[in-house]
Design a protein around this motif. Structure first.
Motif, PDB file in Angstrom:
ATOM      1  N   ARG A   1       0.840  -1.198   0.000  1.00  0.00           N
ATOM      2  CA  ARG A   1       0.000   0.000   0.000  1.00  0.00           C
ATOM      3  C   ARG A   1       0.878   1.252   0.000  1.00  0.00           C
ATOM      4  NH1 ARG A   1      -5.642   0.950   1.499  1.00  0.00           N
ATOM      5  NH2 ARG A   1      -4.668   2.155   3.119  1.00  0.00           N
ATOM      6  N   PHE A   2       1.524   1.514  -1.121  1.00  0.00           N
ATOM      7  CA  PHE A   2       2.317   2.722  -1.267  1.00  0.00           C
ATOM      8  C   PHE A   2       1.425   3.851  -1.784  1.00  0.00           C
ATOM      9  CE2 PHE A   2       6.337   0.011  -2.235  1.00  0.00           C
ATOM     10  CZ  PHE A   2       6.366  -0.385  -0.911  1.00  0.00           C
ATOM     11  N   ALA A   3       1.820   5.076  -1.487  1.00  0.00           N
ATOM     12  CA  ALA A   3       1.108   6.257  -1.975  1.00  0.00           C
ATOM     13  C   ALA A   3       2.111   7.174  -2.667  1.00  0.00           C
ATOM     14  CB  ALA A   3       0.416   6.983  -0.830  1.00  0.00           C
ATOM     15  N   TYR A   4       1.605   7.968  -3.634  1.00  0.00           N
ATOM     16  CA  TYR A   4       2.467   8.793  -4.473  1.00  0.00           C
ATOM     17  C   TYR A   4       1.964  10.231  -4.412  1.00  0.00           C
ATOM     18  CZ  TYR A   4       3.609   4.154  -6.260  1.00  0.00           C
ATOM     19  OH  TYR A   4       3.988   2.839  -6.361  1.00  0.00           O
ATOM     20  N   ALA A   5       2.763  11.120  -3.864  1.00  0.00           N
ATOM     21  CA  ALA A   5       2.413  12.540  -3.813  1.00  0.00           C
ATOM     22  C   ALA A   5       3.006  13.210  -5.042  1.00  0.00           C
ATOM     23  CB  ALA A   5       2.952  13.193  -2.546  1.00  0.00           C
ATOM     24  N   VAL A   6       2.131  13.747  -5.900  1.00  0.00           N
ATOM     25  CA  VAL A   6       2.597  14.261  -7.190  1.00  0.00           C
ATOM     26  C   VAL A   6       1.993  15.627  -7.466  1.00  0.00           C
ATOM     27  CG1 VAL A   6       2.724  11.899  -8.079  1.00  0.00           C
ATOM     28  CG2 VAL A   6       0.701  13.283  -8.548  1.00  0.00           C
ATOM     29  N   GLU A   7       2.595  16.317  -8.405  1.00  0.00           N
ATOM     30  CA  GLU A   7       2.016  17.513  -8.993  1.00  0.00           C
ATOM     31  C   GLU A   7       1.731  17.210 -10.460  1.00  0.00           C
ATOM     32  OE1 GLU A   7       3.143  22.135 -10.111  1.00  0.00           O
ATOM     33  OE2 GLU A   7       4.366  21.031  -8.685  1.00  0.00           O
TER      34      GLU A   7
END
Length: 813
Positions: free
Chosen positions: A329-335
């Protein structure tokens, strides 16, 4: 404006996946359970972690609450799906937290030196600024190790692509999903996750074809990780055990690195390494760290891989990289840097079913343009395939659900399909600018109960990747007398089990006690075979079973003793000694063993699984069929009991007060064999190379199944089966006489004919009306003229009413 979106598996369905079956020649193609997946159970709306070393359970838990948080780096954020966060060093206005949208249902562990990797496909042009890692449980050995967090760009030179540009086929997963590892050219016993880890490394090309089980390396394999892009410098970014066991989503902020640009459709690889520096001995179970994970078996390519650092410690029996059907359960903070982005905020999966009616697909699809341009979803389409990921697509237009236009809730109907069909489906959506996006892949199976058949609930991984082996390996006649509900369909449901009077449950992935309790009655037979069934329900706590529980009130278990084999690390790969009783359902096995053979429970050898043998005390009136010693043998050929061991009951059967019949085997029946002469007595019988004829009911599971099937009630003692059963012939091979055994559920005309391999009739053995019950007929290897036939393979066909079945036998001379 800060907002959060869940991207539920955006992939592009331009990839064809080869479908292959792994046969029994793969000696270790079933996942070992010790290394990884452990169930999370909801208790009072809270998530409780069960014993971390005893289960590969997969079970659904309630969705956790949404969490919006502003916090410092390396601080645990309470568990959420997803988590939204502002990075202190970033001035951008729009942040999306992306993930695969998989529910966190499994606590998946790894040990010092192991590596977890997940790939995620960018739904739009973006800059990646941070990664969230969901740590569910920290190590408990007193050390404070760290998890190194990196971002790699696999590109065409990494996973999920092979060196020929195709992707790994969907059949390569778990025990069959070994990919390999990097190693020095002159020494393939030293393993690394990537060729970049040292000078002079090469990928696979093993001198001995694999250092453990001699498995062949995957064709066209290549390094998985590609090029590291974050961190760009020499300083590692890591999450360290906080010392207070704080679990949750830990963020690593790469804004000081400036982030990294990924283009639409490009894969992002997040790599988590359990650093050995500061860590304890990986052979110590307490060094285990567990990441929150979920079942991603419906996503292709599989997003997650794991590098097993310990020698021969992977799920295939090898070390190195393995493709897993779980998903971290990884999460990706992106623009987002380009284009309006279509997001699938929620898709309701369709479970496997008995219904042949059309099925409604519901999805929440939305879009907004972070740059103020036109945005909006104008259409959505369901694309589905029948029985194969390479089949032609069928298309169904979706419509906006009445009253939900603004929120973007779309629906569509997949037409009804015939029983036995597997439906693969995805959703594509188009926006006002002509851009489109595709959801993750889903599937469901349409099941058809067969009147008169019994049900095998294969509540575990498929044996060697083949669903049919659930009957053929556990019951030597296999096939048409059983229906099989596989764990890949989900748990069993009332709609299903109402069609059956006998259920055999193998394993314990799903807890369906509520359904079994509602189904149970005077005409029902329930048999369980598995060495984790008890612990998965009690949390591996020894003690009396609960009044009213399935364990006590149906299976007749008064007290449980979990993992009687286990005393130290490594025992889960060891061998246990079992003893068959001469008076119970294992009496045939006891007679076969006699004074010359000893019985072993050896799942590591037979199936590649671990040994977690349990013991039980039965309720009054139940019969003990088999016992076993605690602890493990020094070697499989050891004759004496393990030093300091005690004897426990490991198999019981009986009848409850309501007339229902049951049996419990605290082991996987297919994993039984003998010493000093080796014979596989767990299931299918055969003529061994040493000249022993294995009795057809030597397997205790077969014996107790046939015993209970032949019993209607203790009151009248009438033996009336509820389905036709061709047991087979014994002995086989034979010379010159063999006996054909079968069971008739009713009075009927029976015809038995012997044929040669060319289909020519050799002997009309029987053509007569017979009454219901168990029957035996003998063939003396002579033809209709009374002359002896030649040695070789012969076929015998039995017709009983509408039932027809053919089996082979071998005449030796």
């Amino acid at each position: 404006m800060l907002y959060s979106r869940i991207i539920t598996g955006i992939i592009f369905f331009t990839i064809l996946f080869a479908q292959t079956d792994k046969g029994k020649e793969q000696s270790r193609s079933i996942p070992k359970k010790f290394e990884d997946g452990f169930v999370l159970e909801p208790v009072n709306n809270q998530t409780q972690f069960q014993n971390p070393f005893n289960s590969d359970e997969i079970a659904h838990i309630s969705n956790q609450p949404w969490t919006n948080a502003n916090n410092i780096d390396n601080e645990a954020i309470p568990l959420g799906e997803p988590v939204r966060r502002i990075f202190s060093n970033n001035s951008r206005e729009t942040v999306d937290t992306l993930d695969w949208g998989i529910d966190g249902t499994v606590n998946f562990g790894f040990f010092p030196g192991d590596v977890m990797m997940e790939v995620y496909q960018a739904p739009a042009d973006l800059i990646l600024y941070g990664v969230g890692v969901d740590v569910f449980v920290w190590n408990t050995d007193g050390t404070t190790p760290s998890l190194k967090v990196e971002v790699w760009r696999p590109g065409a030179d990494g996973y999920p692509y092979l060196s020929d540009g195709t992707t790994y086929p969907s059949s390569l997963v778990d025990g069959a999903g070994w990919i390999g590892y990097a190693h020095p050219t002159d020494n393939d016993t030293i393993h690394y996750p990537d060729t970049s880890y040292a000078v002079g490394l090469e990928w696979n090309d093993f001198a001995n074809g694999g250092t453990c089980d001699n498995d062949p390396e995957p064709a066209n394999g290549q390094p998985l990780m590609g090029t590291k892009v974050l961190p760009a410098g020499l300083v590692d970014y890591a999450i360290t055990n906080p010392g207070d066991s704080s679990s949750g989503l830990y963020w690593v902020d790469f804004t000081n690195e400036g982030g990294t640009i990924f283009s639409t459709g490009e894969y992002i690889a997040v790599v988590i390494t359990y650093l050995t520096a500061g860590a304890g001995d990986p052979s110590n179970n307490d060094t285990r760290i567990g990441l929150l994970a979920g079942d991603a078996s419906a996503i292709y390519p599989y997003p997650a891989t794991k590098f097993y650092n310990q020698g021969c410690g992977g799920t295939s029996g090898n070390h190195g990289w393995h493709i897993r059907h779980y998903n971290w359960r990884f999460a990706y903070a992106v623009e987002l840097t380009c284009c309006p982005n279509i997001v699938f905020l929620g898709i309701d999966p369709l479970p496997s079913t008995l219904s042949t009616e059309s099925r409604t697909v519901s999805a929440h699809i939305a879009q907004s343009d972070p740059f103020g341009g036109d945005a909006g979803i104008v259409s959505a389409t369901i694309s589905y395939q029948i029985d194969s990921l390479t089949a032609d697509y069928n298309f169904v237009s979706m419509y906006l659900d009445s009253g939900t236009v603004e929120d973007g809730y779309w629906k569509g109907e997949i037409p009804g399909q015939s029983p036995g069909t597997t439906v693969y489906w995805v959703i594509s959506a188009q926006d006002v600018n002509g851009l489109s996006s595709v959801s993750s892949a889903f599937s469901y199976f349409i099941f058809e109960p067969t009147p008169g058949n019994d049900l095998i609930f294969n509540n575990q991984y498929k044996l060697y990747g083949n669903i049919l082996y659930s009957s053929y390996f556990y019951f030597y006649w296999g096939g048409t007398t059983f229906d099989i509900w596989d764990a890949s369909y989900g748990g069993i449901v009332d709609e299903l089990i109402g069609h059956y009077t006998t259920i055999i449950e193998l394993g314990s992935d799903y807890n369906n006690d509520a359904e079994i309790a509602a189904w149970w009655g005077s005409d029902k037979t329930y048999i369980v075979s598995g060495d984790e069934w008890l612990g998965a329900r009690s949390g591996w706590t020894d003690g009396p079973t609960a009044d009213g529980s399935v364990a006590k009130n149906i299976l007749g278990i008064a007290y449980e003793y979990n993992d009687i084999n286990y005393a130290a690390s490594g025992d889960e790969s060891g061998v246990s000694r079992l003893m068959a009783g001469t008076d119970g359902a294992a009496s045939t096995l006891a007679g076969f063993l006699s004074d010359s053979l000893y019985l072993n429970y050896d799942p590591d050898y037979e199936t590649g699984r671990s040994n977690w043998l349990d013991g039980v005390d039965p309720v009054d009136g139940y019969t003990v069929d088999m016992t076993g010693y605690s602890l493990i043998l020094d070697s499989a050929s050891q004759v004496t009991a393990p030093t300091g061991s005690a004897e426990y009951n490991v198999m019981i059967h009986g009848q409850q007060g309501n007339g229902g019949l049951s049996a419990f085997l605290a082991f996987d029946a297919v994993a039984l064999n003998t010493v000093p002469s080796y014979h596989w007595v767990g299931a299918s019988y055969y003529w061994s190379t040493n000249g022993y004829a294995i009795p057809y009911d030597a397997s205790p599971l077969i014996a107790v199944y046939e015993l209970l099937k032949a019993t209607v009630s203790v009151e009248d003692g009438v033996a009336t089966p509820n389905a036709f059963l061709l047991k087979g012939n014994y002995p086989n091979p034979f010379n010159p006489i063999t006996n054909i055994h079968y069971i008739l559920p009713e009075n009927t005309q029976v015809k038995i004919t012997i044929y040669d391999v060319l289909g020519r009739e050799v002997k009309s053995l029987l053509n007569a009306q017979q009454t219901a019950g168990e029957k035996t007929i003998q063939w003396n290897s002579r033809n209709d003229l009374g002359l002896p036939v030649a040695a070789g393979v012969y076929l015998y066909q039995i017709r009983a009413g509408e039932y027809v079945q053919i089996k082979k036998m071998l005449l030796l001379k």
